[in-house]
Design a protein around this motif. Sequence first.
Motif, mmCIF file in Angstrom:
data_model
loop_
_atom_site.group_PDB
_atom_site.id
_atom_site.type_symbol
_atom_site.label_atom_id
_atom_site.label_comp_id
_atom_site.label_asym_id
_atom_site.label_seq_id
_atom_site.Cartn_x
_atom_site.Cartn_y
_atom_site.Cartn_z
ATOM 1 N N ARG A 1 -9.229 30.427 10.197
ATOM 2 C CA ARG A 1 -9.858 29.314 9.594
ATOM 3 C C ARG A 1 -11.331 29.021 10.520
ATOM 4 O O ARG A 1 -11.136 28.561 11.494
ATOM 5 N N PRO A 2 -12.131 30.017 10.082
ATOM 6 C CA PRO A 2 -13.594 29.954 10.931
ATOM 7 C C PRO A 2 -13.969 28.408 11.039
ATOM 8 O O PRO A 2 -14.268 27.742 9.909
ATOM 9 N N CYS A 3 -14.554 28.194 12.032
ATOM 10 C CA CYS A 3 -14.671 26.666 12.204
ATOM 11 C C CYS A 3 -16.456 26.556 11.708
ATOM 12 O O CYS A 3 -17.262 27.578 11.822
ATOM 13 N N GLY A 4 -16.762 25.487 11.265
ATOM 14 C CA GLY A 4 -18.135 25.225 10.927
ATOM 15 C C GLY A 4 -18.823 24.091 11.536
ATOM 16 O O GLY A 4 -17.963 23.189 12.182
ATOM 17 N N PRO A 5 -20.159 23.636 11.559
ATOM 18 C CA PRO A 5 -20.830 22.784 12.282
ATOM 19 C C PRO A 5 -20.319 21.332 11.842
ATOM 20 O O PRO A 5 -20.303 20.327 12.787
ATOM 21 N N GLY A 6 -19.740 21.259 10.762
ATOM 22 C CA GLY A 6 -19.226 19.674 10.332
ATOM 23 C C GLY A 6 -17.833 19.487 10.414
ATOM 24 O O GLY A 6 -17.417 18.386 9.885
ATOM 25 N N ASP A 7 -17.298 20.544 11.001
ATOM 26 C CA ASP A 7 -15.657 20.398 11.144
ATOM 27 C C ASP A 7 -15.327 19.018 11.873
ATOM 28 O O ASP A 7 -16.058 18.940 13.124
ATOM 29 N N THR A 8 -14.317 18.280 11.695
ATOM 30 C CA THR A 8 -13.819 17.326 12.784
ATOM 31 C C THR A 8 -12.243 17.549 12.662
ATOM 32 O O THR A 8 -11.713 17.438 11.599
ATOM 33 N N VAL A 9 -11.653 17.365 13.978
ATOM 34 C CA VAL A 9 -10.115 17.312 14.288
ATOM 35 C C VAL A 9 -9.981 15.996 14.494
ATOM 36 O O VAL A 9 -10.214 15.834 15.828
ATOM 37 N N GLN A 10 -9.006 15.310 13.968
ATOM 38 C CA GLN A 10 -8.606 14.020 14.523
ATOM 39 C C GLN A 10 -7.411 14.325 15.405
ATOM 40 O O GLN A 10 -6.310 14.931 15.075
ATOM 41 N N VAL A 11 -7.472 13.881 16.791
ATOM 42 C CA VAL A 11 -6.438 13.889 17.451
ATOM 43 C C VAL A 11 -5.539 12.375 17.518
ATOM 44 O O VAL A 11 -6.042 11.166 17.895
ATOM 45 N N PRO A 12 -4.231 12.502 17.020
ATOM 46 C CA PRO A 12 -3.397 11.405 16.881
ATOM 47 C C PRO A 12 -3.408 10.327 18.195
ATOM 48 O O PRO A 12 -3.211 11.092 19.314
ATOM 49 N N GLY A 13 -3.693 9.370 18.066
ATOM 50 C CA GLY A 13 -3.547 8.333 19.086
ATOM 51 C C GLY A 13 -4.996 8.307 20.092
ATOM 52 O O GLY A 13 -5.122 7.606 21.113
ATOM 53 N N ALA A 14 -5.757 9.168 20.022
ATOM 54 C CA ALA A 14 -6.929 9.049 20.786
ATOM 55 C C ALA A 14 -7.864 8.106 20.473
ATOM 56 O O ALA A 14 -8.079 7.560 19.319
ATOM 57 N N GLU A 15 -8.407 7.349 21.399
ATOM 58 C CA GLU A 15 -9.328 6.141 21.291
ATOM 59 C C GLU A 15 -10.634 6.821 20.939
ATOM 60 O O GLU A 15 -11.450 6.133 19.963
ATOM 61 N N PHE A 16 -10.877 7.886 21.329
ATOM 62 C CA PHE A 16 -12.407 8.497 21.190
ATOM 63 C C PHE A 16 -12.325 9.959 20.949
ATOM 64 O O PHE A 16 -11.507 10.652 22.017
ATOM 65 N N SER A 17 -12.936 10.733 20.204
ATOM 66 C CA SER A 17 -12.988 12.267 20.516
ATOM 67 C C SER A 17 -14.135 12.908 19.852
ATOM 68 O O SER A 17 -14.823 11.967 18.905
ATOM 69 N N VAL A 18 -14.691 14.076 20.017
ATOM 70 C CA VAL A 18 -15.747 14.607 19.543
ATOM 71 C C VAL A 18 -15.317 16.189 19.435
ATOM 72 O O VAL A 18 -14.827 16.446 20.295
ATOM 73 N N THR A 19 -15.807 16.715 18.065
ATOM 74 C CA THR A 19 -15.327 18.148 17.537
ATOM 75 C C THR A 19 -16.348 18.815 17.776
ATOM 76 O O THR A 19 -17.524 18.567 17.030
ATOM 77 N N THR A 20 -16.444 19.966 18.164
ATOM 78 C CA THR A 20 -17.733 20.881 18.362
ATOM 79 C C THR A 20 -17.275 22.299 17.904
ATOM 80 O O THR A 20 -16.329 22.846 18.660
ATOM 81 N N CYS A 21 -17.937 23.004 16.969
ATOM 82 C CA CYS A 21 -17.806 24.307 16.442
ATOM 83 C C CYS A 21 -18.496 25.249 17.596
ATOM 84 O O CYS A 21 -19.763 25.128 17.615
ATOM 85 N N LEU A 22 -17.920 26.085 18.446
ATOM 86 C CA LEU A 22 -18.485 26.884 19.398
ATOM 87 C C LEU A 22 -18.613 28.291 19.282
ATOM 88 O O LEU A 22 -17.514 28.923 18.703
ATOM 89 N N PRO A 23 -19.561 29.270 19.360
ATOM 90 C CA PRO A 23 -19.229 30.441 19.402
ATOM 91 C C PRO A 23 -18.444 31.331 20.407
ATOM 92 O O PRO A 23 -18.127 32.373 20.037
ATOM 93 N N ASP A 24 -18.159 30.632 21.433
ATOM 94 C CA ASP A 24 -17.469 31.056 22.588
ATOM 95 C C ASP A 24 -16.603 30.087 23.209
ATOM 96 O O ASP A 24 -17.244 29.222 23.927
#
Length: 450
Positions: free
Chosen positions: A13-36
Amino acid sequence: MRGREPGDGPLRRPCGPGDTVQVPGAEFSVTTCLPDLTTAGLLQAPEGQFTDRTDWITLHAPGTTNPSGVPGLQVDGYFPDSSTFNTTHGWDHDSQFVVRIPDDWNGSLVVAGAPGVRKQYACDFLFSDFVVARGFAYACTDKGNNGPDFYRDGDRPGDAVAEWHERVTQLTIAARGALGERFGRPPQRTYLAGISNGGYLVRWQLENRPELYDGGVDWEGTLFTPDGPNLFTYLPTAVRYTLGLATAEDMYAAGFARGSEPLWPYHQSFYWGVTQKTYRAGFDPEFDPACPGASAGASLPEIFAPCPSDAAYDAWFADPRSQPVHEALGRISLTGAIGKPLLTLHGTLDTLLPIGLHGDVYTRMITDAQRADMHRYYRIEGGNHVDSLMHLDPEHLRPMLPCFRTAFDALTAWVEDGEEPPPSGTVPRPAGNGATDPALLDTCSLRPES
């Protein structure tokens, strides 16, 4: 590619710039699609954004090569916590984590806790690069407190270390949930990997939370036991040696290996003193209120230097009046009763966690718990606690990282294919220069001496 059951099919599943992954229980998180997702690529981003080179550069041998070019998602964040030792990203918030999800996911997850008192990026070069290149998702936690003042966290003696258990369990469950959201199903397999205090956490999780995992690799894990051996039964001798109050023969009697002497000056400057005083402060804060731990120093030399009072700590530890310390240690100690397969690696020249007091003893504990059928123990001749120290004795030292890679592959083959790993034993050191020879820097056979 390991990690999938037959018939599962590709999980791409190739990632894209708008992808967001929810981490259950996290108070804060940020998702980034990276080339490496490997360190080679992460270091191209603004410093400290996706990795922290200062946290891992001293853990591997110069000249070590790693894979690169693994696109995917990185999730950085933190769980609710009241302590603020971790200043990464300017968050001033502990229980920070990183989760990496390659686009070509093999269906499995590797979880780690940071070694020593380092942070969530500490194993990026040792573990993350290797496993994400093989398609594994990877997750690592700062363990909930970090830095030389970690002992200040918690209300009771031992609380700071006890939190480490909670944070690895928490991240494991959360990372499994995040992968389930991303791919529509949870990981097929979940493995543990750890070095030093991270190795201790591999052991603890397999003893106490085996239902969450399929196996683990323990690289020179710390042994905590209520009455010894433990840090407090031999580090005071190292403190006395540092202060000129003990001889080399005293060091050998305490458990330090003959042949490890070229490593002693470095450990005098950077390991023995600070380790003894910070852990003593964590389990016995009333022993010397005038020298509570790393806070007793304002400069780096002062922080790393021992408290003179710690030279007598082993005598105090043997005194019946120290029973509360033993009880605090008992809350976080190991038993050997692992519930899933474990491969242990330990270097014969480890000069912070001597093999005879840590790896050898834990192996006997596993045998006594009647779990030896789930365990393999490889004594790596010439291995020491930190691969970056090859230059101190290149003719006798060897890097441990290649042996970890071989052990990890052996673990997955054992779990997934039923392929028995090599028998336990001492793995001989090949001839060569441990600081420059590719045969030592890049390869390791776990076949023990015949």
